[in-house]
Design a protein around this motif. Sequence first.
Motif, PDB file in Angstrom:
ATOM      1  N   HIS A 119      62.713  49.125  25.290  1.00  0.00           N
ATOM      2  CA  HIS A 119      62.819  49.387  23.862  1.00  0.00           C
ATOM      3  C   HIS A 119      63.400  50.772  23.624  1.00  0.00           C
ATOM      4  O   HIS A 119      63.102  51.713  24.357  1.00  0.00           O
ATOM      5  CB  HIS A 119      61.435  49.352  23.189  1.00  0.00           C
ATOM      6  N   TRP A 120      64.190  50.887  22.562  1.00  0.00           N
ATOM      7  CA  TRP A 120      64.643  52.184  22.058  1.00  0.00           C
ATOM      8  C   TRP A 120      64.052  52.337  20.671  1.00  0.00           C
ATOM      9  O   TRP A 120      63.988  51.373  19.894  1.00  0.00           O
ATOM     10  CB  TRP A 120      66.168  52.228  21.946  1.00  0.00           C
ATOM     11  N   THR A 121      63.603  53.552  20.341  1.00  0.00           N
ATOM     12  CA  THR A 121      63.095  53.780  18.997  1.00  0.00           C
ATOM     13  C   THR A 121      63.159  55.247  18.616  1.00  0.00           C
ATOM     14  O   THR A 121      63.157  56.127  19.482  1.00  0.00           O
ATOM     15  CB  THR A 121      61.658  53.262  18.828  1.00  0.00           C
ATOM     16  N   ASP A 122      63.197  55.477  17.324  1.00  0.00           N
ATOM     17  CA  ASP A 122      63.042  56.815  16.768  1.00  0.00           C
ATOM     18  C   ASP A 122      62.086  56.775  15.579  1.00  0.00           C
ATOM     19  O   ASP A 122      61.990  57.713  14.813  1.00  0.00           O
ATOM     20  CB  ASP A 122      64.397  57.409  16.361  1.00  0.00           C
ATOM     21  N   GLN A 123      61.381  55.647  15.446  1.00  0.00           N
ATOM     22  CA  GLN A 123      60.438  55.436  14.347  1.00  0.00           C
ATOM     23  C   GLN A 123      59.124  54.873  14.885  1.00  0.00           C
ATOM     24  O   GLN A 123      59.117  54.182  15.903  1.00  0.00           O
ATOM     25  CB  GLN A 123      61.010  54.432  13.330  1.00  0.00           C
ATOM     26  N   PRO A 124      58.006  55.128  14.176  1.00  0.00           N
ATOM     27  CA  PRO A 124      56.729  54.538  14.596  1.00  0.00           C
ATOM     28  C   PRO A 124      56.775  53.016  14.539  1.00  0.00           C
ATOM     29  O   PRO A 124      57.563  52.433  13.798  1.00  0.00           O
ATOM     30  CB  PRO A 124      55.727  55.071  13.571  1.00  0.00           C
ATOM     31  N   TYR A 125      55.904  52.392  15.332  1.00  0.00           N
ATOM     32  CA  TYR A 125      55.749  50.944  15.282  1.00  0.00           C
ATOM     33  C   TYR A 125      54.752  50.644  14.171  1.00  0.00           C
ATOM     34  O   TYR A 125      54.791  51.277  13.125  1.00  0.00           O
ATOM     35  CB  TYR A 125      55.306  50.409  16.655  1.00  0.00           C
ATOM     36  N   ASN A 184      53.638  59.846  20.807  1.00  0.00           N
ATOM     37  CA  ASN A 184      52.226  59.997  20.458  1.00  0.00           C
ATOM     38  C   ASN A 184      51.655  58.596  20.328  1.00  0.00           C
ATOM     39  O   ASN A 184      52.084  57.825  19.452  1.00  0.00           O
ATOM     40  CB  ASN A 184      52.057  60.752  19.138  1.00  0.00           C
ATOM     41  N   MET A 185      50.718  58.249  21.208  1.00  0.00           N
ATOM     42  CA  MET A 185      50.083  56.935  21.153  1.00  0.00           C
ATOM     43  C   MET A 185      48.737  57.093  20.452  1.00  0.00           C
ATOM     44  O   MET A 185      47.862  57.832  20.907  1.00  0.00           O
ATOM     45  CB  MET A 185      49.874  56.365  22.555  1.00  0.00           C
ATOM     46  N   HIS A 186      48.620  56.411  19.323  1.00  0.00           N
ATOM     47  CA  HIS A 186      47.362  56.391  18.570  1.00  0.00           C
ATOM     48  C   HIS A 186      46.635  55.101  18.957  1.00  0.00           C
ATOM     49  O   HIS A 186      47.257  54.045  19.045  1.00  0.00           O
ATOM     50  CB  HIS A 186      47.643  56.389  17.070  1.00  0.00           C
ATOM     51  N   GLN A 203      42.028  57.910  18.185  1.00  0.00           N
ATOM     52  CA  GLN A 203      42.364  58.915  19.197  1.00  0.00           C
ATOM     53  C   GLN A 203      43.881  58.985  19.300  1.00  0.00           C
ATOM     54  O   GLN A 203      44.573  58.014  18.968  1.00  0.00           O
ATOM     55  CB  GLN A 203      41.797  58.517  20.576  1.00  0.00           C
ATOM     56  N   THR A 204      44.399  60.107  19.781  1.00  0.00           N
ATOM     57  CA  THR A 204      45.833  60.243  20.004  1.00  0.00           C
ATOM     58  C   THR A 204      46.052  60.934  21.337  1.00  0.00           C
ATOM     59  O   THR A 204      45.356  61.895  21.665  1.00  0.00           O
ATOM     60  CB  THR A 204      46.506  61.084  18.892  1.00  0.00           C
ATOM     61  N   VAL A 205      47.034  60.422  22.087  1.00  0.00           N
ATOM     62  CA  VAL A 205      47.419  61.056  23.347  1.00  0.00           C
ATOM     63  C   VAL A 205      48.940  61.176  23.350  1.00  0.00           C
ATOM     64  O   VAL A 205      49.636  60.259  22.914  1.00  0.00           O
ATOM     65  CB  VAL A 205      46.908  60.259  24.571  1.00  0.00           C
ATOM     66  N   LEU A 206      49.442  62.322  23.808  1.00  0.00           N
ATOM     67  CA  LEU A 206      50.881  62.517  23.919  1.00  0.00           C
ATOM     68  C   LEU A 206      51.329  62.012  25.280  1.00  0.00           C
ATOM     69  O   LEU A 206      50.860  62.486  26.316  1.00  0.00           O
ATOM     70  CB  LEU A 206      51.254  63.995  23.761  1.00  0.00           C
ATOM     71  N   LEU A 207      52.240  61.037  25.273  1.00  0.00           N
ATOM     72  CA  LEU A 207      52.798  60.478  26.497  1.00  0.00           C
ATOM     73  C   LEU A 207      54.174  61.079  26.724  1.00  0.00           C
ATOM     74  O   LEU A 207      55.013  61.069  25.822  1.00  0.00           O
ATOM     75  CB  LEU A 207      52.908  58.957  26.399  1.00  0.00           C
ATOM     76  N   ASP A 208      54.402  61.598  27.909  1.00  0.00           N
ATOM     77  CA  ASP A 208      55.681  62.187  28.289  1.00  0.00           C
ATOM     78  C   ASP A 208      56.420  61.211  29.194  1.00  0.00           C
ATOM     79  O   ASP A 208      55.848  60.211  29.640  1.00  0.00           O
ATOM     80  CB  ASP A 208      55.421  63.501  29.023  1.00  0.00           C
ATOM     81  N   SER A 209      57.666  61.499  29.492  1.00  0.00           N
ATOM     82  CA  SER A 209      58.436  60.653  30.416  1.00  0.00           C
ATOM     83  C   SER A 209      57.668  60.457  31.708  1.00  0.00           C
ATOM     84  O   SER A 209      57.169  61.426  32.288  1.00  0.00           O
ATOM     85  CB  SER A 209      59.791  61.293  30.726  1.00  0.00           C
ATOM     86  N   GLY A 210      57.552  59.210  32.112  1.00  0.00           N
ATOM     87  CA  GLY A 210      56.826  58.876  33.329  1.00  0.00           C
ATOM     88  C   GLY A 210      55.373  58.499  33.092  1.00  0.00           C
ATOM     89  O   GLY A 210      54.719  57.966  33.983  1.00  0.00           O
ATOM     90  N   VAL A 239      49.124  52.086  18.116  1.00  0.00           N
ATOM     91  CA  VAL A 239      50.432  52.232  17.491  1.00  0.00           C
ATOM     92  C   VAL A 239      51.138  53.416  18.152  1.00  0.00           C
ATOM     93  O   VAL A 239      50.525  54.450  18.414  1.00  0.00           O
ATOM     94  CB  VAL A 239      50.342  52.444  15.961  1.00  0.00           C
ATOM     95  N   ALA A 240      52.417  53.241  18.431  1.00  0.00           N
ATOM     96  CA  ALA A 240      53.228  54.280  19.082  1.00  0.00           C
ATOM     97  C   ALA A 240      54.066  55.014  18.044  1.00  0.00           C
ATOM     98  O   ALA A 240      54.708  54.384  17.200  1.00  0.00           O
ATOM     99  CB  ALA A 240      54.133  53.652  20.135  1.00  0.00           C
ATOM    100  N   HIS A 241      54.054  56.340  18.121  1.00  0.00           N
ATOM    101  CA  HIS A 241      54.861  57.199  17.259  1.00  0.00           C
ATOM    102  C   HIS A 241      55.747  58.064  18.147  1.00  0.00           C
ATOM    103  O   HIS A 241      55.263  59.041  18.730  1.00  0.00           O
ATOM    104  CB  HIS A 241      53.969  58.120  16.410  1.00  0.00           C
ATOM    105  N   PRO A 242      57.029  57.735  18.276  1.00  0.00           N
ATOM    106  CA  PRO A 242      57.902  58.560  19.108  1.00  0.00           C
ATOM    107  C   PRO A 242      58.097  59.943  18.484  1.00  0.00           C
ATOM    108  O   PRO A 242      58.031  60.092  17.257  1.00  0.00           O
ATOM    109  CB  PRO A 242      59.215  57.778  19.128  1.00  0.00           C
ATOM    110  N   VAL A 243      58.328  60.918  19.347  1.00  0.00           N
ATOM    111  CA  VAL A 243      58.678  62.265  18.916  1.00  0.00           C
ATOM    112  C   VAL A 243      60.187  62.372  19.127  1.00  0.00           C
ATOM    113  O   VAL A 243      60.645  62.575  20.239  1.00  0.00           O
ATOM    114  CB  VAL A 243      57.915  63.328  19.739  1.00  0.00           C
ATOM    115  N   GLY A 244      60.956  62.123  18.077  1.00  0.00           N
ATOM    116  CA  GLY A 244      62.405  61.997  18.230  1.00  0.00           C
ATOM    117  C   GLY A 244      62.726  60.623  18.788  1.00  0.00           C
ATOM    118  O   GLY A 244      62.054  59.642  18.474  1.00  0.00           O
ATOM    119  N   GLU A 245      63.729  60.547  19.658  1.00  0.00           N
ATOM    120  CA  GLU A 245      64.094  59.277  20.288  1.00  0.00           C
ATOM    121  C   GLU A 245      63.270  59.057  21.544  1.00  0.00           C
ATOM    122  O   GLU A 245      62.944  60.009  22.254  1.00  0.00           O
ATOM    123  CB  GLU A 245      65.572  59.273  20.695  1.00  0.00           C
ATOM    124  N   ALA A 246      62.969  57.790  21.819  1.00  0.00           N
ATOM    125  CA  ALA A 246      62.249  57.446  23.046  1.00  0.00           C
ATOM    126  C   ALA A 246      62.733  56.098  23.560  1.00  0.00           C
ATOM    127  O   ALA A 246      63.161  55.235  22.787  1.00  0.00           O
ATOM    128  CB  ALA A 246      60.748  57.395  22.800  1.00  0.00           C
TER     129      ALA A 246
END
Length: 103
Positions: free
Chosen positions: A31-37, A56-58, A66-73, A85-92
Amino acid sequence: MRIIRSKDFTAERAWGAEHIATMNGITTRLHWTDQPYKWHINDGQEVFVVLDGKVNMHYRQDGQEQTVLLDSGDIFYASVGTEHVAHPVGEARVLVVESEGSV
């Protein structure tokens, strides 16, 4: 056989996907996104792998958001019944493995 360069993948809309495979009722999609699901609960388990960018995964656990920031990998595993619900920070770009037909 196919090679997919995930960093080159884009879609015409947020959460647009490249279907990679369906194996025994389990789909794998890029998936490509720049917007929350949207807040949702999958029909089964879900594996969510951030390939590029940050997300940012809520999620709700014991009635608390709860929220956790997921980085590449990083990998987020949603067990059956996990509202998230996933909220990308910019493009992901995200690899999602889940039951075929899941939300």
